[in-house]
Each structure stands twice: as structure tokens, then as C-alpha cells.
Scaffold this motif. Sequence first.
Motif, short mmCIF file in Angstrom:
data_model
loop_
_atom_site.label_atom_id
_atom_site.label_comp_id
_atom_site.label_asym_id
_atom_site.label_seq_id
_atom_site.Cartn_x
_atom_site.Cartn_y
_atom_site.Cartn_z
N ALA A 140 10.95 7.90 1.48
CA ALA A 140 9.89 6.90 1.61
C ALA A 140 10.30 5.87 2.67
O ALA A 140 11.47 5.52 2.79
N PHE A 141 9.31 5.46 3.44
CA PHE A 141 9.53 4.47 4.50
C PHE A 141 8.55 3.34 4.33
O PHE A 141 7.44 3.53 3.82
N MET A 142 8.94 2.15 4.77
CA MET A 142 8.02 1.01 4.68
C MET A 142 7.86 0.36 6.05
O MET A 142 8.81 0.28 6.82
N GLN A 143 6.62 -0.07 6.32
CA GLN A 143 6.30 -0.72 7.59
C GLN A 143 5.41 -1.93 7.32
O GLN A 143 4.58 -1.91 6.41
N LEU A 144 5.60 -2.95 8.15
CA LEU A 144 4.81 -4.18 8.01
C LEU A 144 3.63 -4.19 8.97
O LEU A 144 3.76 -3.79 10.13
N ILE A 145 2.49 -4.63 8.47
CA ILE A 145 1.31 -4.84 9.31
C ILE A 145 0.90 -6.30 9.15
O ILE A 145 0.66 -6.77 8.04
N ARG A 146 0.82 -6.98 10.26
CA ARG A 146 0.52 -8.41 10.22
C ARG A 146 -0.97 -8.65 9.99
O ARG A 146 -1.81 -7.92 10.53
N VAL A 147 -1.28 -9.65 9.20
CA VAL A 147 -2.65 -10.08 8.98
C VAL A 147 -2.88 -11.32 9.84
O VAL A 147 -2.06 -12.23 9.85
N LEU A 177 0.86 -1.19 0.00
CA LEU A 177 0.00 0.00 0.00
C LEU A 177 0.89 1.23 0.00
O LEU A 177 1.61 1.49 0.96
N SER A 178 0.87 1.98 -1.09
CA SER A 178 1.65 3.21 -1.20
C SER A 178 0.76 4.40 -0.93
O SER A 178 -0.43 4.38 -1.23
N VAL A 179 1.37 5.46 -0.38
CA VAL A 179 0.60 6.66 -0.06
C VAL A 179 1.32 7.88 -0.64
O VAL A 179 2.51 8.08 -0.38
N LEU A 180 0.58 8.65 -1.43
CA LEU A 180 1.11 9.87 -2.04
C LEU A 180 0.24 11.04 -1.65
O LEU A 180 -0.97 10.90 -1.47
N LEU A 206 2.25 -4.18 3.53
CA LEU A 206 3.46 -3.35 3.59
C LEU A 206 3.05 -1.94 3.19
O LEU A 206 2.68 -1.70 2.04
N VAL A 207 3.11 -1.04 4.15
CA VAL A 207 2.72 0.35 3.89
C VAL A 207 3.96 1.14 3.53
O VAL A 207 4.96 1.13 4.26
N VAL A 208 3.91 1.81 2.39
CA VAL A 208 5.00 2.68 1.95
C VAL A 208 4.53 4.13 2.08
O VAL A 208 3.66 4.58 1.34
N GLU A 209 5.06 4.81 3.08
CA GLU A 209 4.70 6.20 3.31
C GLU A 209 5.77 7.10 2.70
O GLU A 209 6.96 6.84 2.83
N THR A 210 5.34 8.16 2.05
CA THR A 210 6.27 9.01 1.31
C THR A 210 6.26 10.43 1.85
O THR A 210 5.33 10.86 2.54
N GLU A 211 7.32 11.15 1.49
CA GLU A 211 7.36 12.57 1.82
C GLU A 211 6.30 13.30 1.00
O GLU A 211 5.86 12.82 -0.05
N GLY A 212 5.91 14.44 1.47
CA GLY A 212 4.91 15.21 0.74
C GLY A 212 5.48 15.77 -0.55
O GLY A 212 6.61 16.23 -0.60
N LEU A 213 4.68 15.69 -1.60
CA LEU A 213 5.08 16.31 -2.86
C LEU A 213 5.06 17.82 -2.68
O LEU A 213 4.30 18.37 -1.88
N HIS A 214 5.89 18.50 -3.46
CA HIS A 214 6.02 19.97 -3.37
C HIS A 214 6.47 20.42 -1.99
O HIS A 214 5.94 21.38 -1.42
N ALA A 215 7.42 19.69 -1.40
CA ALA A 215 7.92 20.08 -0.07
C ALA A 215 8.59 21.44 -0.16
O ALA A 215 9.42 21.68 -1.03
N ARG A 216 8.23 22.33 0.75
CA ARG A 216 8.76 23.69 0.71
C ARG A 216 10.26 23.73 0.87
O ARG A 216 10.95 24.53 0.27
N GLU A 217 10.80 22.83 1.73
CA GLU A 217 12.23 22.85 1.99
C GLU A 217 13.04 22.50 0.75
O GLU A 217 14.24 22.70 0.71
#
Length: 1636
Positions: free
Chosen positions: A725-732, A692-695, A746-757
Amino acid sequence: MRDIFPQTERSRTKKTEREQLLLMPDSSENTDTCVTGKIIPEQMTEDSTSNDSVKGEHKETTGVRPDQHLQQEKIGREKIKHLFHKLHLEGKRCNKLITSDVLQITEHSLQFHESCAEEELVQTFLQKVLMMNYRARYIHVNKTSQQDHTQETHIDLSEDNVDIFKAVSLSDKGTMQPEHIHPMDVQMAVFHCADGFLKQMMVTKLSQCQYALPLLVPDPFTQQTEFPLWTFRQINKSWKMRSINNEIISQTQPIYKAETPMVFFFRFGSVSSSKSQLMNSLINEKHNTFFHRNCPGSSRTRVLLDGVVEIAWFCPSGKNTDKFTECVAFCNLHGDAGDHEKKLQILTEISSVNVVLLPQLDRNDRHAAKIQNLYKGRKPLICIFTKDESTVTEMMKGKYKIGLKNRSQSDVSEELRRIINDCVSESSHTFRLEDVSKHPDVRVDEEDDDDCRRGREAAQQMMSLLEKRDLREIKDSFLPHQGKLWHQWSQKNRELHRPRTEEIEIYISRKQTEMMNIRQQQHSFKISDFIKFLTKKMNSDAEHEKMFFLKWLRILLDEYTSADLSALHHKYDETWSKAIKLKKKHGKSEQRKAEQKDLEKISEELQAVTFGLEHIMREIAQIYESCSFVNENKKDLQVNFSSLPTLAAEMMISGSPLELMDGDAAHVPVIWISAVLDELVQKLGDQRVFVLSVLGLRGSGKSTMLNAMFGLQSAVSAGRCTRGAFMQLIRVSDEMKTQMNTDYILVVETEGLHARELAGRSTKDHDNELATFVVGLGNLTLINIFGENPSEMQDILQIVVQAFLRMKKVRLNPSCVFVHQNIPDVRTGGRNMEGRRRLQETLDEMTNLAAKDEDSDAECFSDVIRFDVQNDVKYFTPLWEGNTLIAPPNPNYCENIQELKKSILSHATQSHGMMLAHLKDHIKDIWEDILNERFIFRFRNALEISAYRKLETEYSKWSWSLRRAMMEYQNKLHNKIENEVIHEVDETDLQRELKKTSEEVSKSMSEFFEKDKDKDILIQWKTSFEIKIKELRENIIRETKRKLLEILQQRDLKKMIDALRTRHENTLYERSKELALKLKTKADDEERLNKKFDLIWKQSVKKIIKDTPAIKDIDIMRDVREILSANYGTPVDHSKTRSDVFSVMSYYDYVKVKRSSGFFSKAKESLGYALSKEDDIQIRSFVTDVVQQTDTMIQSFNISEMGYNICCIQQLTDYIKKRVTKYEEGSMKCVFKKQFFIDLVYSICKRANEMITDQHRLFRDANDPIIYFDKKIKNYYSIFQKYCHGAASASIFGEIICQKLKKSIEQSVYKKTARDLTDEMRMNCESLNGNRSNLEKNILKTLAEEEDFDKYMNYIHNPRDLFKSFIRDEVSQYITDKFSLSVFPRMKDNIELLQQKIMRAAHESTEHVQENRGDAGLWLKSFTQQLSDELIFSEEHFSGVKLDYVDLKLLEDVIRQELTALMSEISSRFNTETFPVDLDYKFRPDEIVIDHLCHCCWVQCPFCGATCNKTLENHDGDHSVGFHRVTGIAGLFYRGSRDLAVKICTSAVANRNQYFYPNNSDNLLPSTEYRKAGGVYADWSIPPDLSDLPYWKWFVCRFKDDLEKIYDKTFVCSEIPDKWRKYSKQEAIQSLNQYI
């Protein structure tokens, strides 16, 4: 000081009356009094036998007799046990609830529960709390049917005595209120049964729900007071205050560090008003911060809350409407404070203001002394009297009283708030949570838990290394591996994959050298003591202690960096605001540039001071990568570097996130990630995961959403947004694995697009890369959008649509769900429909725009991805109920989260996910192709390649099973045909015979496609391979029938030869018999017998030779010359040396061409080849096919049985001429010269010369009378001797039978052994036991070891010939190596088996004759029939032999004896020289293997000539090869020069500056678009590959002079990178394992 107690008449009430009242519950305070308030003393253990060992805080028991006290204690203990039983928490105090179990995906977690059964209360409560749903305290319990209805009691009253008062009284006695679990009992029971990590998570979530938190908690069984400081460690509070200058000051602090005023509320006795409700009105009247008697679900039967102290904070927002101007803590002691003296003492000591509730003041009250002491104390005291009607009265400075009776709560609240504000502003006393732990009577959880304490001590020790260090320099000092060098390496890697030069191989080699140098510099860095400590700790401690250590390290690092980060963020925001204002005012560009520079500088400072656990793990990753790259451990690394991925894998399993993409370097550490995933596979098994990716844009609430949905830990530390991007496991859970078709999410969390920094950097490219990466990685992508801002939506949608377009082009099919956050009134259907319509339109618009960039014909979003705008768009309400800092989360948001979670898991159910092992390759593939920049044409799916190779290996097994089964049956039918048992071949019989094996193969195929771990990838080829197997089966049957029909036809042709030979044999037998009868009386004179036999033998053989002339030797090439001269008018010069068509470098000299062509450009010139490479490849393919067909023709001649005739050469020549003519007619580009036909005939016949001659030798040995009878003389003389000595007919007949069986037995054993040996080699011979790719790998390895240039050229230009030659060598070597160990024993087994069959046939024939009273003729008929499918042996072999009376029993004995001797003779002759030489070619094991393995694809790459390595001859899809070659190896050179090309196809197609001239045209075409050339180019898949490929680079350097000589061209030395010259032969050989 004045006395707080006035002397009144009321206060002098008798003490005895008051004491009696104390024992009675006050009906007016029925819901705020714990049922154990006067029953359970604070000293109590779960086991009554241990009461004496536990010290605790005793409640007063005035007026209670000792026996009553014990009884009350017992009742209280039973109530607690009963509560835990009802909640299914028995035993959980020892075997705690753990976080991983609570967070796993269960069926219960997918449902939204407004109500539940009693036994589900704990699950439901935790589920809601973890989702930040404050309704967790308001769960309705489904009652049983008996509880649902009030008990009905029928009261019989006569009409005369109708009395409502009596009826009500009687009905009250018959009605019982059912027992009800108090909501706070659920919370506290879970609190007591949770382990440290779950308890901390639960309290953190309660804080987010804006609920009061447990501060002091009595143990329910020991009554010891615990301070759960650990549970507060992850809570941060933010507030805003106004300065003297009216400026807003923002603060964010860990709550355990915050110093604030604290107001302590408690009560004495029973009061009619709710203390907790009054406190709520002070903090947030819209939210029940403290649970009170009037909350839904409240009841009077609470068990665990009495004596608990809760704490909550009011956090101002910097607004004028704030109730308090600073952050204030509120503590609430539940129950009668008089019963909890120690807690009262602790809290009143550390509080800033004390607030006490009591009915009224009474000097004689048992609490009077306590109240008096508080009144005399220095701290402000507020007394609230529930039976007093007075307003605020300041009795003395800082001492107030307020009445509640007959007054509105709002008025009281306002007065109380004003007093507290006054008291707080005047008091200098502040409260800090950590100070509570200093009290000696309080047990602190952090100290009580040994693992927690040791983890803290270790983390503190590690943090001590950072003391007195400038935070901006810490990363450079302590984490050097991830700094500039890692960033430089990442940049070099990008440059390597995006070459912009014509000298591509030099460029690639230089970049690779630079990257290696950087890695070596990295490797030379010393490991800091900081990292050494971590690795030592993580490798030595127990799992639980390690988890605490990491948690503490994160907490302490956050504490260490928070101040600097906060200041820099504040500075950044101010600078950003100034920049925006300047932009609006159209300020001078110099000013704007200055502000922009300031922003970039602050951004760099932020990056420097950002220091969290993720950076420590990044350092470990880079240590591992540098060690892997140089393949050497670091000297100062206390463990082997190969163990480092284990640390990360263990962290992932425990629920920690792992950095997948370095957000600072914008790079994926592929080597590290692959190693960690390998470790996960080792520890968990190869589990199936749903990715599961998140944008989303920065600040759109992605992390909050994931935390609420899955309880995920924050990927980064406090004060920072996610980067990379980071990934974490969630057990079923086990119950859901089958249903969801996955083991983990497996959740893939990402940095925000258009990051000001990232302002000032190439944010668009970075965002596109990030989106492409996570979209390609995910089975489902959540696209998170905050609000409905059209411009923001357009920004993210354009990026997302482009990413999905790329996935479609490479046959990846992810799904997506759009999440619109912060949408008010989401329940309004019309508004939602309008929003969906606008989104659909925007998506279609973005698809049109992106399609132009991606060269796609997609017109709308649904052309790109399967998308349902109704179900795949979710609208979320705002997260908070209100806009203050104390607003709780919106329960509707939690419902939205639950709906989204169900939707995600629904997608998971429909997806196949991927295996962890595949995920590793998938990550590598996607990242490599992103680096290659043009993703569309280059996606190299290693998972598919691996799966396809595995499928090819299985196909090889299936096809061999079919071939092997048919070979056995074909051999039987062959024997029967030769024995004239059958006279026709029915295809139906062949199909029936192959049916069983076909069914087994079909079953094996089904199991493979259904059960293999790669089944989801393999399914795409299932249908095509089923068709291929069906076609193979039909082809095997067709070919077998053709061969058997040929045998049938040839049987009739050679019948005369066989009959003549048999007649001659039997005539000799009879003449020997006649002579023996004459010499019977002189049997003892051996010399005379010998002379007489020799005389008659010579006479007989002389007569036979006269009738049958000897078979002459043959000269194939002479016949070829004669046929070419006679039939084709082609005068042949005998002295001229003919060219070998198979070994020529080019066919240019054989064809008439119109013009030359070229390939890659060099200095505006093209790479030349006298004949276009496309035409050359097609001619070579044509020649290969002609050779294959002529080989089949030669085998069909069956020369070993029929003999050689010049007609064979005539047929071959005619066929070759026909094929050449047909090719010329079909070709529009070239015409062959006459010499081509001559040389082709010569080359084919020369190649077949040995095989034809060898087969003719077998025929001559079997049919030439001189040779044949010379071999038989010994056997004939033996029979002659027996006749002379008067041996019985059975003895002689038995010997004749065995002599006639000898050749057939030998051939049968040899054939069977050959087939068995082929089976064995297919399993045990490394080079022959796999698919085509495996065979080629072994060929290349052998070529390198032998360093034979001629063999290399044969492999390059005639791969099929080299393959056959290699297989023959391998089989010969295997036979030699394994002869005594395997080959000979197999032959012995086959001999014994055949001997048993022969003896069984003899015995059964004897029985048959006895039953039918037959003679020797009947016996012979039965005997030959039984052996007809095993041996070529029939009655015809005995024509002319007179059968006298034969003793059949004796005959059996003779055959047994003779057969044993015969078998021994055959065994003794069986050696590596006779086997398999004495076999016909088509029966030899090497030819069987060749027939099986060489029916594959032989198409060559149009650039470098590498052969397609697909196992199937007519495979589906593109041609491909494991790795390509340097093009100069195939003879390619630059047009207009004599320079051989130093190019590799896979690097050329990655270079935008590389061009070539396809198909004889003069039009340049970019190598990146090679498929557009059409023809052979369009059929090839050549993904870019900038890997080292040492093998062919070594080859070029090793055989440079040979290549130059054979092509009469030269390599430009400056074009050959120095790195190529450094490759050793061993490195070249080892590289084969990596690429094939």
C-alpha cells in the motif's frame, strides 16, 4: 537522375506575377495557414530591444520591404501578447505553472465543463487533459452577448431597386466574424508557460489521449527551436508484431529509446487539402491524432502553431487488420516548410520517408531547389499534389507522386499507406528520439534547464554504481537492510502478537530478544555507496534539483530493469498458460506441481529483479528503524538517522507516493511511518486529511482511475503492479478547505487482491489483512470491480464486507463506494438498476456469511455500514475507444471519473477526516490489532485514549473552577453565619453566586468541543460531560448548603461557649481598667504595676477556671474499645494487635466462603486465590467507600470548633455496623466474621485518630481557659499599661479591636493563602497539574525512586490511601520548596489586601458616624458589618466592654498603627511549621487538592488489581488503565500449587491458549473472551498489549523476595524471563512516559 520538374508553358509564368501572389493569402488554404506565416520572422524576442542578441532561424521575406517586415514583426508580437493576455497567462513565462497548483482540488476541478469562459480555457484544458479526455481540444467558448449575435446592418433599398447581389455584397461589409482562440494555441500557450514537471505530465497525458506530441517547438518570442526531450521521458509505447513464424512478439519500450521508421510530412506553399487530416487517416481515421482545419473549434487565426513539429506513433496490435506491420513514427511540420528551413533540414535528414504536399510542381517556384534536392536524395520521397488528379506514379525507385484533386480521401490514404509500407520495409534507416538532440541548431530542454541537467548527471552517477552487476543480486548487495532480516523481523513480530503457548511471558520475552538481535544485525550492515550517494544528494541540493534527481533516478531505474522484467513477465505468462491448460485437461498432479514450482520460482525472480525508487526508500526506512530500535546512529551514515524521515516527508509534499505497507514483507514499518508523519506535521502543520482508500482485484484499473482522477504519480515503477500500500497527498485549495472540511486528501492505493504472483502463499489471509487495514484507515473506501464477473465480485465482496464488519465492532464508521469498471452501455438505466439489485443481494449474502465468522448479528449490508445502493455504486464505461493499441481513452470514461470525483469530495464534505498527528496513531492502532489476529475485541484506539485524557484534563480544570468559586463564596457565608449576619442558607443564592462561573465553564466547554483539533473524536463524549458538569455543579451547591447548615446548627450549640469566653475576656478588660484607674498616680512604678496586675489576673483566671473546667486530652482508641465492649457485646483484648483492614492482602480470613476459585490455567490447573478475586475486589471497594463516608462524617463533626465527644465514635461505629449488615444482606456469596467489623472500626478510627486529635488541639487552644488566657496575658497587660498612663479611649479601644481581630485575621489569611496556593499548584506542580493519569504516573515514579516495598503494597491494595498520602507529601514539599519564592509572598499579599479592607471599613465607618452623628457603638456596628463576610468578627465580641467617648479620627490612626504591628507579628509567625498546621483540616491545601483529585474511579482490574484511571467517579463506558501489572503482584497463584503467577493481563488476553476460571466456577473460559465472564469482567476494556511494560517487570525482579514473603508463596524462577532481570530502575521509570 531525372529532373522532377517537367518543362511546361505554365512553368514559364513571369516571376513578378508569382511574387505578387506569394504576398496574398490563398483563400483555398484559409485554415491551415498561420496568420503570422508571412509576418513574424523566426527571430523575435518578447522585448524588441533584445532582438540583436538572439540568433534564430530567419524566414524568407522575398518581396517584402524592410519597413513592411518590421511592421509585420510588431503585429505578430502584439498578437502573441494579446493571446497570453486573453488566456490570463501574462507573467507565466517567468513564474511558471506548476504541477501542484494544477492538481490541487479546486471548485473548478469538480465541475464537468463542455464549455467555459475564455479566461477559464487554460484551467479547463488542463483539467480535461490530466483526466485523459481527448475532448480537451474541443472546448466550446462561451461568448459575450455581443459576440453571440451577428451584427445587424439595415440596408435601405427601395422596392424599385431590389437586387439580391447588391444586398449580399453590402451585408458582407457590415458583418464581422468575432475573434476566436485556436484550440492548439491554448495547448501551446500552456506548454510554453508550464514548468518542466507539468510540461512532462501534460505531454504524457496527450500521449495517452493518442494525440501528436510537440517534437520541435519554436519559442514564441525568440523563435529559437527547442527539442523538449524531457517531456518524452515518461512515455512508454507497446506494440505487437508477427514474426516469420507468425508468432506475435510484444514489445514495450520507453519511446525515447524506441528505434522505428519515421515518416515526415510537410508542405510547400498553400494547399487546398489538410495535411494533418490526411495523416490522421493513415494512423487512425476515427481519431484526430493531429489537429486539422476541419476539427471542431478550428479557426484561421492561430498564433503559436506555425513552425511546430509534432510526432505521433502508429503501434500495431499484431492483427491482420493493422495498417502498418511495425511501429512507425509520423512527424508533421505545421506551416509552410519553406519558412522553416532548419526544421526542414533536420527532419528530412533523420526521417525514413519524406512526404511533401504542394499544389503542383513549378520549376520557378521559390521551393523548387529544395524539392529537387529531396528528389535527388537517397531517401524515399512521396509528392502529393493537390491540383493533380493522377493516381500513384513511381517516378523513379523510391520517388512517388500522388494527386488529390477530385479523388476520395480513402483511396488516397490506401495508396499512401501502401507506398509508405513498401518504403519502410525496404529502408534500413530508423529514427530514435534522442538523436534529435544531436543537431547543433536545436536547444534541448534537458540541457537548457540547469536543475534538470544536474539532476540527470547525479542520477547517472548513482546508476553507474550498478554497472556490470547481476540484476538478481543488486538488492542484496545495495539494499541489504530490507532483505531477509527485515522479512524475518516481520515474521517474528507476527509470532509475538499471536502467541501459541502457555508460558506466554517467556515466549514474549524470547521473541522480543530475537527481534532485537535481528535489528542489531540490520544495524551492523554497511550502508552501500548507492544509498550514501542518495542521502548526500537529498540533504544538500535545492528543492527543484532534488525533484529532478528523483525523477531521473526513477526513469533510469525503469530503463535499467525493463528488459529483464519484460522477459520474466513473458515467461510467467507462458508458464501460467501451461498450468491452466493442464488443469483443464486434468493433467497429472506431478505435472501441475512442477508448473506450480516453476511459477513460484519465476515469482521469486520477479521479486529479485524488481528494483525501483520505492525499494530505495524502503531501504532508508529500514536503516531508520534499525537505528531507532537500537537508539544509535550508524557509523557510515553521513547524517543523523533522525533526519531520514525528512527526505520522505519532502517527497510526499512534492507529490511522490510513500510506501505505507511493504508489499514483499506484507508488513507496516510503523516506526518509520510515524516519523515521516511527524515530519509532515512539522513542515505543513497539523493539517486535517480525508483518507481515501482503494481496494480491488489485480488489474482492475485502480491506478489508472486514480491517475485520471487526481493526476497521481504511479506508486511503483514501470512494468510492475502495485504491491502493498502507498499513500499520496493531494492538496485542497484554500477556497475549498472550509467547504470540504479538510486540507488534504490522502489517497491510499493498494496492491490488487488475489495477485497471481502470490500464488502458493496465504493469499486469503494477506488479502483480509490488507482489506482490514485500508478500510480501517480510510474515511472512504473505493471498491474497484472490473466487469461483472460474479465469481470475482463474490471474492472481493466477501473480503470487503468482513473488513467493514470489523470496523463497526470497534466504532469506526468509514464509507464505501463501489466502482464497476468496463461496463458497456452504462447509460442504460434498466441494466444499471438490475446490476445494483444483484450487488445489493450479493452484499447481503456476504454479510450473512461474514457475520458468522465475526460473531455479529448483522443480517444485511446496511446493518454494517451506511450505504446507498443508488448513489454509492458507480458504473464506468470501458477505458478505451476500441481494442487496438492506438485507441484513445473513452471520453465517457472521463465523465465517469469526474462524477466519481464529485462523489468522493461530497463524502469528504460530510466527513470529519482526521488530523495528521492522529493519522499516525490510527495507523499504529489498526496495524497492531491486525497483528493480534482477532481484531474485534482488541482494537485499542490511541487517538480516543489521547483525546479522552485531554478531555479529563480539561474537566479537571472546569470542575476546579466551580469548586474554587464556591469555596470563596462558602468562606464568606461561613463568616457571616459565625457573625450572625445571616440565619439561613438559601440554595437559590448559591446557584446565583455560581452562575457566572458556570457560564464561563459552559463557554469554555463549548469552545473546547468545537475548536479542539480532536473535536471529531471528542464529540462522542460532549453530552455525557455536559451532564457530568451539571451534576457536579448541583452536587457542589448541595454539599456547600449541607456544610453551611451544619455550621448554622453548630453555631447555636457553641454560642454559649463563645459567649462565655467573650464575657470572661471583657470582664478581664474591665477589671484591668478599674485597677489602672486606681494606680494612675503610680504609673511610673513599673514593678508595682506588674505585681498588682499579676494578682488581679490570677484571681480572675482562677474564678474563670472554677466556672469553666480545663479541657482534657483525649484517647480515641480507648473510647473505641469502650464503645465496642459496651454497645456491641464485643469483649476487646487490649493486648492483642489488631489487623489493619486496609493493608491485608486478602479478606479471606474475614469471610465465610463456600469454595475457592481460580484464574489462568497452568498445566491443566487453574490460578488459585483463596477468596475469589471478584469477591475480594468488591469487598475492598466496599471498605474504600465506608472509609470515604466516615471521613466525611468526621469533618462534619467540626471538632476544631465544637470539640471532641465520645458520641463522635459512637456515631462512626453505628454507621459502620449498619453498612456491614447491609452488605451482608445484599451478598449471596459470603458472610463476614465478627472480627471483620471490629478490625474495620479499629482501622478507620486509628486512621482518623491523628486528624481528630489535631482538630481537638485547635479547639482546646481556643477554648481551654488556662491555655487561652496564658496566650492573652501579654495583650491584656499592654492595655492595662495604657489605662495607667492615661491613654485616650480611642487608643485603648483600637488596641482591643486589633487584639480581637488577630485570630480571625490569621485564619482568614491562612485560608485565602491555602486556596491561592492550591490554584498555583494546580498549574505549576508537575504531579498535581493534570488529570488522574498524570498523578498516578508521578506516584509510580516516586515509588520506584524510594523503593519502599510497604508503600508499594499500600498502593497496590489501598490505592486511595496512597494517593492521599502522596498528595499530602507533594503539597508539603511544594510549600517547603516554594515558601520564600511563592508561598510567603502570597501570604504577604493577602495580609496587605486584608489590611486595606480593614482600614477602608474603619474609614467608611467613621464617615458613617459623622453623617449620622452617632457614637462609638454605631461605629463598631458599621465596622463589624462591613467585615462580616471577610472575618469572623461581630459586635458580640465586645459585649461587656464599656465604650466611652472615642475620638474616631484617632481611632483610625491607632488601628492603622496597631494593625501594622499585628500583621508583622502574623507574618513573622508564618512558616512551614505553622502553615498549614494551624488551619482546620478541611481548609488545608492538601485536603482541598485531595477533595478535587480523589473524586474519581477506584475500581480495580479483576485480574491484576490495577486501578481504573478514569477521572470521573461514575464515568460512562468501560473501566480501563494505562498499563496492567503482573498478576502475581496482587497475590494470584496457580491452583494446586504455591506458585505466584507470572502473567500480565494484556498479554493473557492476546493468547488463545490461555484460560481462567471466573466467578468461583470450575468452567474454563478463554482469556480472549474474558468479557463473557460477566460481572466485573464485562465492565473492563483490556486490549492486548505485547509491549515491554518494563515497570512492573522490574518491580517483580526487584521485590521478588518481599512478594514471596508477604504472600507466603514463591515465583518459579524459570517462568521469569531473563529479559525482565535486565531492566534497570531508570528504564522502568522512563517507560511510564510511554504508557501513561
